[in-house]
Design a protein around this motif. Structure first.
Motif, mmCIF file in Angstrom:
data_model
loop_
_atom_site.group_PDB
_atom_site.id
_atom_site.type_symbol
_atom_site.label_atom_id
_atom_site.label_comp_id
_atom_site.label_asym_id
_atom_site.label_seq_id
_atom_site.Cartn_x
_atom_site.Cartn_y
_atom_site.Cartn_z
ATOM 1 N N ASP A 1 31.161 10.743 5.832
ATOM 2 C CA ASP A 1 31.500 10.860 7.246
ATOM 3 C C ASP A 1 31.096 12.235 7.767
ATOM 4 O O ASP A 1 30.444 13.016 7.052
ATOM 5 C CB ASP A 1 32.988 10.581 7.473
ATOM 6 N N ASP A 2 31.495 12.552 8.990
ATOM 7 C CA ASP A 2 31.082 13.819 9.606
ATOM 8 C C ASP A 2 31.651 15.034 8.904
ATOM 9 O O ASP A 2 31.153 16.151 9.073
ATOM 10 C CB ASP A 2 31.486 13.834 11.080
ATOM 11 N N GLU A 3 32.687 14.835 8.091
ATOM 12 C CA GLU A 3 33.284 15.939 7.350
ATOM 13 C C GLU A 3 32.779 16.018 5.923
ATOM 14 O O GLU A 3 33.255 16.836 5.139
ATOM 15 C CB GLU A 3 34.810 15.801 7.355
ATOM 16 N N GLY A 4 31.824 15.153 5.565
ATOM 17 C CA GLY A 4 31.258 15.173 4.231
ATOM 18 C C GLY A 4 32.036 14.394 3.197
ATOM 19 O O GLY A 4 31.747 14.487 1.999
ATOM 20 N N LYS A 5 33.008 13.591 3.641
ATOM 21 C CA LYS A 5 33.811 12.788 2.717
ATOM 22 C C LYS A 5 33.229 11.384 2.601
ATOM 23 O O LYS A 5 32.753 10.810 3.580
ATOM 24 C CB LYS A 5 35.259 12.711 3.207
ATOM 25 N N ALA A 6 33.259 10.839 1.381
ATOM 26 C CA ALA A 6 32.684 9.516 1.142
ATOM 27 C C ALA A 6 33.428 8.455 1.946
ATOM 28 O O ALA A 6 34.660 8.483 2.051
ATOM 29 C CB ALA A 6 32.746 9.193 -0.344
#
Length: 534
Positions: free
Chosen positions: A354-359
């Motif tokens: 996602d936009d926060e770098g979380k899968a």
């Protein structure tokens, strides 16, 4: 094929000797052909000719030519000489050509005789240029053929590993302050194509010396350079080169006479072939091809069905990028859901974040990240391209299902592909704005009747200009003259104003809302015109 610390072209030639392929045809172009032993002689002498011109390890040598035996020999000669080969599209307009060659700091340009006038036009503006050498039949004493005839064979001896640079290709990405045309230079080593061969060509396609390969994709792209030249040569196969743009009648004739076992093209060409086959009776023309490959742009379900029903073949689709030199995801097109690109190939790891770098979870859309030995660590003349933990972040939005099938869901920027070639809306907009008839404009990608993307321009006419078919035709012709022809807007919609936010930024999502209202009418008109011509 285990990795070895050697020059890539030296590896190809050594494999031909070891496999007893030397008297087999390597390259074919119309009635011309070149056996593996003849290829070895020309490439080693070509490398010697470049070294005699003063080309040193790591120098950039551009090849500006149609896809032909001469250009293939030139590309291989540059790599064998220890230089960095830069294949350049024959469709490049003067501005594109100048910016690309200057960005690459090319010291030598090998230009086909048919394109020599284009190169001469900008040669005084090429700051690093030392030699401009002609390829093709019509050459003088300083042409590449003459240099090659008088050269001594060159065999590199100073390669101690496979990490030396061999290829410089260009990829569309986010804006880059070091590149005027918004493209990024991708530098690949001698080892990269061998890894790509192992992962895709051998591991997925099962490419072997018995194959006959026909790729309509240009050698100036990673897709075309791999499938149309380097992968077949690494396998000891025979590959056919087509200098001109692929047209249905010519493609059908080549398939009939050459009888390829592997055929690769863009989805746009597959759609064209299927429509023309229905009209001319060339149905089932791909039924004997072992592998039909589609890449470089999205493959709509409608086109998959047309290829299967009209051309008589299933088709393998894939997702790849220049930064990896090949397909990263590939599989047979099933057509159940739009955007299906298959599954991850060997040698790569993939995740969607996602936009926060979380899968993200299954069936959730996010940004695709890649990790693997073939992914570049930095761009030419620019900074690092990887995250701290070694992942490459693409500009593509993806989704994965429970069966690990990956689906392409669009781009996170505004770029799109036409016929497998990148189009930057800003570049088309700048060309339009240079015409005095245009006050403001915005370009977006729009689906045609087959679901393939083409440029659509919204234009605010200048004062005193009369919007209508005549102005549309004038502006299309103008863009075709300024840019590569595939970038011109297929549709033009004249509007009173463009939707903008408080900061004056064009709100493209509102243009897409307007597009939906007008596109159905445009598609109906296109279908009516096509039926009237058939």
């Amino acid at each position: 094929m285990a990795e070895q610390g050697e020059n890539l072209v030296g590896r190809i030639l050594a494999s031909a000797r070891a496999g007893n392929w030397e008297e087999r045809v390597a390259l074919r172009e119309g009635a011309r052909q070149l056996r593996y032993d003849e290829l070895a002689e020309q490439v080693t002498k070509g490398a010697g000719a470049l070294r005699a011109l003063g080309v040193n390890d790591g120098d950039r040598v551009a090849i500006y030519s149609p896809d032909c035996i001469d250009s293939a020999v030139a590309i291989l000669s540059a790599m064998h000489a220890g230089a960095v080969a830069l294949p350049v599209s024959q469709l490049s307009a003067a501005n594109e050509l100048r910016n690309r060659l200057n960005n690459a700091k090319a010291t030598v340009v090998l230009v086909h005789a048919d394109l020599r006038a284009n190169a001469d036009e900008i040669s005084a503006e090429l700051f690093s240029l030392k030699h401009l050498v002609t390829l093709g039949a019509e050459q003088g004493d300083d042409g590449f053929a003459a240099l090659l005839a008088n050269a001594k064979a060159y065999e590199p001896t100073n390669f101690v590993g496979g990490d030396e640079p061999a290829l410089l290709l260009y990829s569309a990405g986010a804006s880059n302050e070091n590149n005027d045309d918004g493209l990024r230079g991708v530098l690949h080593s001698h080892r990269t194509p061998s890894r790509a061969f192992t992962s895709f060509a051998k591991g997925f396609l099962g490419l072997a010396s018995s194959d006959r390969v026909f790729s309509t994709v240009r050698l100036s792209t990673a897709y075309g350079l791999g499938t149309g030249l380097l992968f077949p040569l690494l396998a000891g196969a025979e590959t056919l080169l087509m200098p001109g743009q692929a047209h249905s009648a010519q493609v059908f004739e080549v398939i009939k006479s050459f009888k390829p076992s592997v055929f690769s093209a863009t989805p746009s060409l597959y759609g064209q072939l299927a429509r023309d086959a229905s009209r001319t009776g060339n149905t089932k023309s791909l039924s004997d091809v072992r592998w039909c490959i589609a890449g470089a742009e999205g493959m709509p379900p409608k086109v998959i069905a047309m290829v299967r029903g009209v051309l008589g073949s299933n088709v393998a689709v894939g997702y790849g990028l220049t930064e990896a030199f090949q397909f990263v995801i590939a599989g047979e097109a099933k057509g159940q859901r739009p955007g299906n690109c298959g599954q991850v190939l060997g040698g790569f790891e993939v995740r969607i974040v996602d936009d926060e770098g979380k899968a993200v979870g299954e069936d959730e859309i996010g940004t695709l990240q890649l990790r693997g030995a073939n992914i570049i660590e930095s761009y030419w003349g620019s900074g690092a391209s990887l995250t701290d933990d070694g992942w490459f972040t693409t500009l593509d939005r993806f989704m994965v299902d429970a069966d690990q099938n990956y689906y392409h869901c669009g781009r996170s920027d505004h770029l799109f592909k036409v016929g497998g070639k990148w189009v930057a809306p800003a570049e088309v907009e700048q060309a339009l704005l240079a015409n005095e008839a245009v006050w403001e404009c915005a370009v977006i990608g729009a689906d045609d009747e087959d679901g393939l993307i083409k440029p659509f321009a919204f234009i605010v006419p200048n004062i005193g200009q009369e919007p209508g078919p005549a102005l549309e035709a004038e502006l299309r012709a103008y863009v075709k003259n300024e840019l590569a022809p595939y970038k011109y807007p297929r549709w033009i919609e004249f509007v009173d104003e463009l939707p903008k936010g408080p900061a004056g930024v064009i709100l493209r999502y509102k243009l897409r809302d307007r597009l939906k209202q007008s596109q159905s009418r445009r598609v109906a008109e296109s279908l009516a015109n096509r039926e009237s011509k058939s």
